[in-house]
Design an enzyme around this catalytic site. Sequence first.
Site, PDB file in Angstrom:
ATOM      1  N   GLU A  26       0.837  -1.203   0.000  1.00 11.95           N
ATOM      2  CA  GLU A  26       0.000   0.000   0.000  1.00 11.95           C
ATOM      3  C   GLU A  26       0.872   1.253   0.000  1.00 11.95           C
ATOM      4  OE1 GLU A  26      -2.663   0.074   3.365  1.00 11.95           O
ATOM      5  OE2 GLU A  26      -3.761   1.804   2.586  1.00 11.95           O
ATOM      6  N   ASN A 173     -12.305  -1.180  -0.676  1.00 16.70           N
ATOM      7  CA  ASN A 173     -11.584  -1.806   0.439  1.00 16.70           C
ATOM      8  C   ASN A 173     -12.229  -1.381   1.757  1.00 16.70           C
ATOM      9  OD1 ASN A 173      -9.064  -2.870   1.949  1.00 16.70           O
ATOM     10  ND2 ASN A 173      -9.165  -0.737   2.606  1.00 16.70           N
ATOM     11  N   GLU A 174     -12.423  -2.311   2.633  1.00 14.89           N
ATOM     12  CA  GLU A 174     -12.961  -2.036   3.975  1.00 14.89           C
ATOM     13  C   GLU A 174     -14.046  -0.967   3.909  1.00 14.89           C
ATOM     14  OE1 GLU A 174      -9.914  -1.563   7.016  1.00 14.89           O
ATOM     15  OE2 GLU A 174      -9.262  -3.623   6.700  1.00 14.89           O
ATOM     16  N   TYR A 240      -6.325  -9.184  11.460  1.00  7.05           N
ATOM     17  CA  TYR A 240      -4.956  -8.947  11.928  1.00  7.05           C
ATOM     18  C   TYR A 240      -4.764  -9.592  13.297  1.00  7.05           C
ATOM     19  CZ  TYR A 240      -4.081  -5.555   8.217  1.00  7.05           C
ATOM     20  OH  TYR A 240      -3.870  -4.953   6.995  1.00  7.05           O
ATOM     21  N   GLU A 297      -5.904  -9.099   3.546  1.00  7.72           N
ATOM     22  CA  GLU A 297      -5.076  -8.432   4.570  1.00  7.72           C
ATOM     23  C   GLU A 297      -5.022  -9.348   5.791  1.00  7.72           C
ATOM     24  OE1 GLU A 297      -5.773  -4.317   5.464  1.00  7.72           O
ATOM     25  OE2 GLU A 297      -6.311  -3.861   3.373  1.00  7.72           O
ATOM     26  N   GLN A 346       2.322  -6.091   5.343  1.00  3.87           N
ATOM     27  CA  GLN A 346       2.516  -5.700   3.977  1.00  3.87           C
ATOM     28  C   GLN A 346       3.962  -6.003   3.566  1.00  3.87           C
ATOM     29  OE1 GLN A 346       1.202  -1.743   3.033  1.00  3.87           O
ATOM     30  NE2 GLN A 346      -0.749  -1.984   4.110  1.00  3.87           N
TER      31      GLN A 346
HETATM   32  O1  AHR Z   1      -2.781  -2.582   6.258  1.00  3.52           O
HETATM   33  C1  AHR Z   1      -3.070  -1.393   6.930  1.00  3.52           C
HETATM   34  C2  AHR Z   1      -4.541  -1.024   6.865  1.00  3.52           C
HETATM   35  O2  AHR Z   1      -5.284  -1.963   7.570  1.00  3.52           O
HETATM   36  C3  AHR Z   1      -5.179  -1.004   5.516  1.00  3.52           C
HETATM   37  O3  AHR Z   1      -4.969   0.179   4.836  1.00  3.52           O
HETATM   38  C4  AHR Z   1      -6.627  -1.172   5.826  1.00  3.52           C
HETATM   39  O4  AHR Z   1      -7.334  -1.794   4.784  1.00  3.52           O
HETATM   40  C5  AHR Z   1      -6.615  -1.978   7.109  1.00  3.52           C
HETATM   41  O5  AHR Z   1      -7.436  -1.445   8.068  1.00  3.52           O
END
Ligand code: AHR
Length: 495
Positions: A26, A173-174, A240, A297, A346
């Site tokens: 990103e 995205n999101e 995450y 992600e 990332q």
């Molecule tokens: O990867 C960092 C961020 O995490 C991304 O931009 C977003 O999609 C997510 O919340």
Amino acid sequence: MNNKVVINTDVEKTKINKNIYGHFAEHLGRGIYEGIWVGEDSPIPNTNGIRNDVLEALKNIQVPVLRWPGGCFADEYHWKDGIGPREERKRMVNTHWGGVVENNHFGTHEFMMLCEMLGAEPYICGNVGSGTVQEMSEWVEYMTFDGESPMANWRKENGQPEPWKLKYFGVGNENWGCGGNMRPEYYADLYRRYQTYVRNYGDNKLYKIAGGANVDDYRWTEVLMKNAHWLMDGLSLHYYTMPGEFWTGKGSATDFPEEEWFITLQRALHMNTLITRHSAIMDQYDPEKRIGMIIDEWGTWFDPEPGTNPGFLYQQNTIRDALVAGLHFNIFHEHADRVQMTNIAQTVNVLQAMILTEGEKMLLTPTYHVFDMFKVHHDASLLQVDGQFEQYQFGEKSLPQVSVSASKDKDGKVHISLCNLDHKNEADLNLELRGLELSASKVSGKILTASEMDAHNTFEQPENVKPVEWTDVKIEKQSLAAKLPAMSVAILTLE
Ligand code: AHR
């Protein structure tokens, strides 16, 4: 005390799509600028502006697919600002990530060039949150239309006569959060509308990915599937791993107690529950599993390194991250009938990165080494594995001590990936291999381990954590016997 595993080498399940080993880069912190793109005039050795050291390292792990330009950045990115002569491109403020000014020198042409250099499939995420249908539609026309049209002509003027091949396209995205704070009903309608104008030109067939749920928002998956499943090829999921809490302190990447080691791995294993439950919803609308779950992600998210810009999400990477990566891959393999792609967050200098850079220095993280060791699973057939595992006990809580996955590649070699989650105790392993003559097989192995929970690589000691040959594996009749050290990720190959 034994971890007893049976691997049925003659029971091939589904193919492990190599895109499970995909990446995400990103416009965030030093992920693109500095980490990948340094520009043609940089003193850092580069090829057409892409730094050579990072390029070579990424080529080595055979990045199959690369997601870009975001993330949250995607829903604020206006692609037309990133094409044409670089010195004339509009500068922009990256409001999501640190409020820094970007010069837009890394745009569509540079990204496509990077993918070509890597041999990776591009996966572009379009802007729904603040972009128009026309803007998205024209981006696809610009990239993929082979003929006479305003966008195709513009591409040619900008030095790219042939259209690019583009398969993977994400529609936002999101969108439940940074991508517009939408309700699933509203996003489902927008998805239906936007994707209508994301056209297949000529023989370029897009694989359209709808923006999916955050963690355990099962309702989001339900609404999207109910209202738009026939219009999508993939549906995303984001999760995450962090030992703390998102808003109140995620925990340090390097300075953590034993309890945080345990909690981190426990939370990494939660990915299995999430995939199982979201899949069950998808199964109701798509029992044939045509639609891929695209986990675009995932990875660890710790507090930023002290002294760095908090908006840059720069974190160190230890042997704990390697365990998180190994566990995720073993889980993804098990769900390979539904999980068609994943993208770690990332690639360089951001979150659970493969590579960290500082000026012209570069290091490979423990996570990088897991991608390297596990690349033997790319497009291999998943084998049936059954196991009985010892418990890794921490106070009142426990987890299975060992995680195992196995595959057979096109040449008939069997690859077994192993993780010992336990931060103190080695794991006794007994791997029974059915369906092959073990005594006639050659066994080789690699192991990544450390004696400290926070072991990591620095620019001064870049090879502190790196894989070594693992020879301490014995053949006993039809089984492999080994002691897997505490805190280790290993791969065995039988040929
Ligand atoms: O990867 C960092 C961020 O995490 C991304 O931009 C977003 O999609 C997510 O919340």
